[in-house]
Design a protein around this motif. Structure first.
Motif, PDB file in Angstrom:
ATOM      1  N   LEU A 228       0.869  -1.175   0.000  1.00  0.00           N
ATOM      2  CA  LEU A 228       0.000   0.000   0.000  1.00  0.00           C
ATOM      3  C   LEU A 228       0.907   1.226   0.000  1.00  0.00           C
ATOM      4  O   LEU A 228       1.618   1.497   0.975  1.00  0.00           O
ATOM      5  CB  LEU A 228      -0.906  -0.018   1.230  1.00  0.00           C
ATOM      6  N   LEU A 229       0.915   1.957  -1.102  1.00  0.00           N
ATOM      7  CA  LEU A 229       1.975   2.933  -1.351  1.00  0.00           C
ATOM      8  C   LEU A 229       1.934   4.145  -0.440  1.00  0.00           C
ATOM      9  O   LEU A 229       2.974   4.713  -0.115  1.00  0.00           O
ATOM     10  CB  LEU A 229       1.914   3.393  -2.807  1.00  0.00           C
ATOM     11  N   CYS A 230       0.746   4.576  -0.027  1.00  0.00           N
ATOM     12  CA  CYS A 230       0.648   5.718   0.886  1.00  0.00           C
ATOM     13  C   CYS A 230      -0.734   5.722   1.512  1.00  0.00           C
ATOM     14  O   CYS A 230      -1.735   5.915   0.803  1.00  0.00           O
ATOM     15  CB  CYS A 230       0.904   7.031   0.155  1.00  0.00           C
ATOM     16  N   LEU A 231      -0.796   5.522   2.826  1.00  0.00           N
ATOM     17  CA  LEU A 231      -2.077   5.455   3.524  1.00  0.00           C
ATOM     18  C   LEU A 231      -2.690   6.832   3.751  1.00  0.00           C
ATOM     19  O   LEU A 231      -3.905   6.953   3.814  1.00  0.00           O
ATOM     20  CB  LEU A 231      -1.890   4.724   4.864  1.00  0.00           C
ATOM     21  N   ASP A 232      -1.859   7.853   3.871  1.00  0.00           N
ATOM     22  CA  ASP A 232      -2.372   9.220   4.104  1.00  0.00           C
ATOM     23  C   ASP A 232      -1.840  10.154   3.029  1.00  0.00           C
ATOM     24  O   ASP A 232      -0.986  11.014   3.298  1.00  0.00           O
ATOM     25  CB  ASP A 232      -1.982   9.709   5.494  1.00  0.00           C
ATOM     26  N   PRO A 233      -2.337  10.014   1.786  1.00  0.00           N
ATOM     27  CA  PRO A 233      -1.802  10.879   0.719  1.00  0.00           C
ATOM     28  C   PRO A 233      -2.119  12.352   0.915  1.00  0.00           C
ATOM     29  O   PRO A 233      -1.316  13.212   0.531  1.00  0.00           O
ATOM     30  CB  PRO A 233      -2.462  10.317  -0.543  1.00  0.00           C
ATOM     31  N   ASP A 234      -3.275  12.655   1.528  1.00  0.00           N
ATOM     32  CA  ASP A 234      -3.619  14.070   1.730  1.00  0.00           C
ATOM     33  C   ASP A 234      -2.616  14.739   2.666  1.00  0.00           C
ATOM     34  O   ASP A 234      -2.111  15.833   2.393  1.00  0.00           O
ATOM     35  CB  ASP A 234      -5.027  14.199   2.310  1.00  0.00           C
ATOM     36  N   GLY A 235      -2.322  14.089   3.784  1.00  0.00           N
ATOM     37  CA  GLY A 235      -1.339  14.637   4.710  1.00  0.00           C
ATOM     38  C   GLY A 235       0.051  14.659   4.107  1.00  0.00           C
ATOM     39  O   GLY A 235       0.823  15.612   4.313  1.00  0.00           O
ATOM     40  N   SER A 236       0.392  13.624   3.329  1.00  0.00           N
ATOM     41  CA  SER A 236       1.721  13.566   2.714  1.00  0.00           C
ATOM     42  C   SER A 236       1.926  14.718   1.745  1.00  0.00           C
ATOM     43  O   SER A 236       3.022  15.280   1.659  1.00  0.00           O
ATOM     44  CB  SER A 236       1.906  12.226   1.999  1.00  0.00           C
ATOM     45  N   ARG A 237       0.882  15.082   1.002  1.00  0.00           N
ATOM     46  CA  ARG A 237       1.021  16.219   0.080  1.00  0.00           C
ATOM     47  C   ARG A 237       1.373  17.502   0.827  1.00  0.00           C
ATOM     48  O   ARG A 237       2.072  18.363   0.297  1.00  0.00           O
ATOM     49  CB  ARG A 237      -0.282  16.420  -0.686  1.00  0.00           C
TER      50      ARG A 237
END
Length: 452
Positions: free
Chosen positions: A105-114
């Protein structure tokens, strides 16, 4: 800077942390290049509409689940997931030879990562990191289940729970990053032999092991830098962060026989976190650490009160303020629990240099994260009280200097961070696979060098 003692060459070398979009693009390229062995599917959608991508490699009957990006400010996991995919594609012994499908699973929190992309490409300095740092408030972090699995409301959390229920993995690895300190692992079930494997990987790559992390302060030790996550139990927010494991996606697949390994890889290393010597006066050091946290928090709470009216309507202010409020809320209670002579301090484990260093780093981390988030709030609002931005700049610079000069914090090259985390995951895979078969003396065919 720490020096990687071995080559970390990869078919796709990483010179910087990948962004959310780059993770998806590189995974799609791997799937297109290896159509018979790799496939990419969307398993959910974030709150902001970003796809949650699962890259699966192999067709074995047993499953490994690797979860990257559960915390927004810890991007190493995405890079590690790509490195693992490359390794598994290159070595059939990790797939067919072990009857295993790897699910990444490449990124569980993409919104926060952005929201962290302001520092991902560097320069990798402490000041640049903290001024662009973002981590959502506790209730917006998708690994936690404060109301249990049935009450999970975040779509990212629901997607992960669905994948866990579908795959029933024998091993789940949650990939985390330590901003300042050393590497360590937290386990829901013991994996005998993992401390030794971790020690070899850390020694080869020049990564310090953290022998008394703040996260595991009250948890059982399974071996140097390896800790047992206690079963979840109710508690207030302070207890959830420091004393007990709240109900989480780490434990959700426990009934399937899954062992979860939370693999922490440091960005800036501090050698003293692996110093097991006893200081001459541990109480004096602890009193200083507690007092510093209490004083810094009071200072930041005052700044927060002064800027809140002018920043509350700014872009993304609600999310930034939620994280600031969490830190300001829990920090005084944490400081009180460390004060020598109190009931909380009497519950602390023996305080060697490693543990005291970890507590000092954690106290400073709370202050720096809070100051960095306040700095962003004021910058984005554009009309904060006169002089407050300069004041925050001076605090951030002084506290980063304490990390650098007072604790010897040094940047660990990105390739070294990724290689270390990948090796620990591969070691956990080997040991968990043996354990799942009930035959600790056997295992899959001889591991590739990266897994030893």
């Amino acid at each position: 800077m720490f020096h990687c003692a071995v080559s970390t060459d990869s078919p796709s070398p990483l010179l910087r942390y990948p962004t959310v979009d780059e993770l998806g693009a590189r995974a799609a390229a791997l799937a297109a290049l290896h159509p018979g062995r790799a496939r990419l599917r969307r398993v959910g959608t974030s709150r902001a509409g970003t796809p949650l991508w699962l890259l699966s490699v192999g067709h074995g009957g047993r499953h490994v689940l690797v979860v990257a990006g559960p915390h927004a400010n810890e991007p190493v996991g995405g890079a590690t997931a790509l490195r693992l995919a490359e390794r598994v594609l290159a070595d059939r012994r990790l797939r067919e030879g072990a009857d295993t499908t790897w699910n990444l699973l490449l990124c569980l929190d993409p919104d926060g990562s952005r929201r962290n992309e302001g520092w991902l490409a560097g320069p990798y300095s402490l000041g640049h990191y903290f001024r662009n740092f973002f981590r959502p408030g506790f209730l917006e972090q998708p690994e936690w289940l404060p109301e249990g699995a049935g009450g999970a409301v975040l779509p990212e959390t629901r997607a992960l729970l669905d994948v866990q229920d579908e795959l029933r993995p024998f091993l789940q690895c949650s990939l985390h990053g330590v901003d300042i300190g050393g590497g360590f692992v937290e386990l829901t079930r013991d994996l005998p032999g993992l401390p030794q494997r971790l020690a070899r990987a850390a020694a080869h790559l020049g990564v310090p092991r953290e022998l008394g992390p703040y996260d595991t302060l009250y948890w059982p030790t399974l071996g140097p830098a390896v800790y047992r996550i206690p079963p979840p139990r109710p508690g207030d927010l302070t207890a959830a962060l420091t004393e007990a494991a709240v109900d989480s996606t780490w434990f959700h697949p426990h009934a399937y026989g899954t062992v979860t390994a939370v693999v922490e890889a440091p960005m800036w290393g501090v050698r003293a976190v692996e110093d097991a010597s006893r200081p001459a006066d541990a109480d004096a050091v602890l009193r200083t650490v507690a007092g510093t946290l209490r004083r810094d928090t009071a200072l930041l709470a005052g700044i927060l009160a002064g800027v809140r009216p002018s920043v509350s309507a700014g872009p993304d202010a609600a999310r930034l303020l939620a994280a600031v409020d969490d830190y300001v809320l829990v920090a005084p209670g944490i400081a009180d629990s460390w004060e020598p002579g109190t009931a909380g301090a009497r519950r602390l484990p023996p305080l060697d240099t490693a543990r005291l260093t970890a507590l000092a780093l954690s106290a400073r981390r709370i202050a720096l994260r809070t100051a960095g988030l306040l700095h962003q709030l004021v910058r984005r609002a554009g009309d904060g009280p006169a002089g407050v931005l300069l004041r925050l700049d001076r605090l951030i610079d002084a506290w980063c200097a304490d990390y650098r000069d007072g604790h010897g914090a040094r940047w660990i090259p990105l390739g070294c961070q990724v290689e270390y985390q990948a090796r620990v995951v591969l070691a956990a895979f080997d040991l968990a696979g043996r354990q799942a078969r009930g035959d600790p003396g056997s295992g899959p065919p001889r591991m590739s060098r990266a897994g030893r």
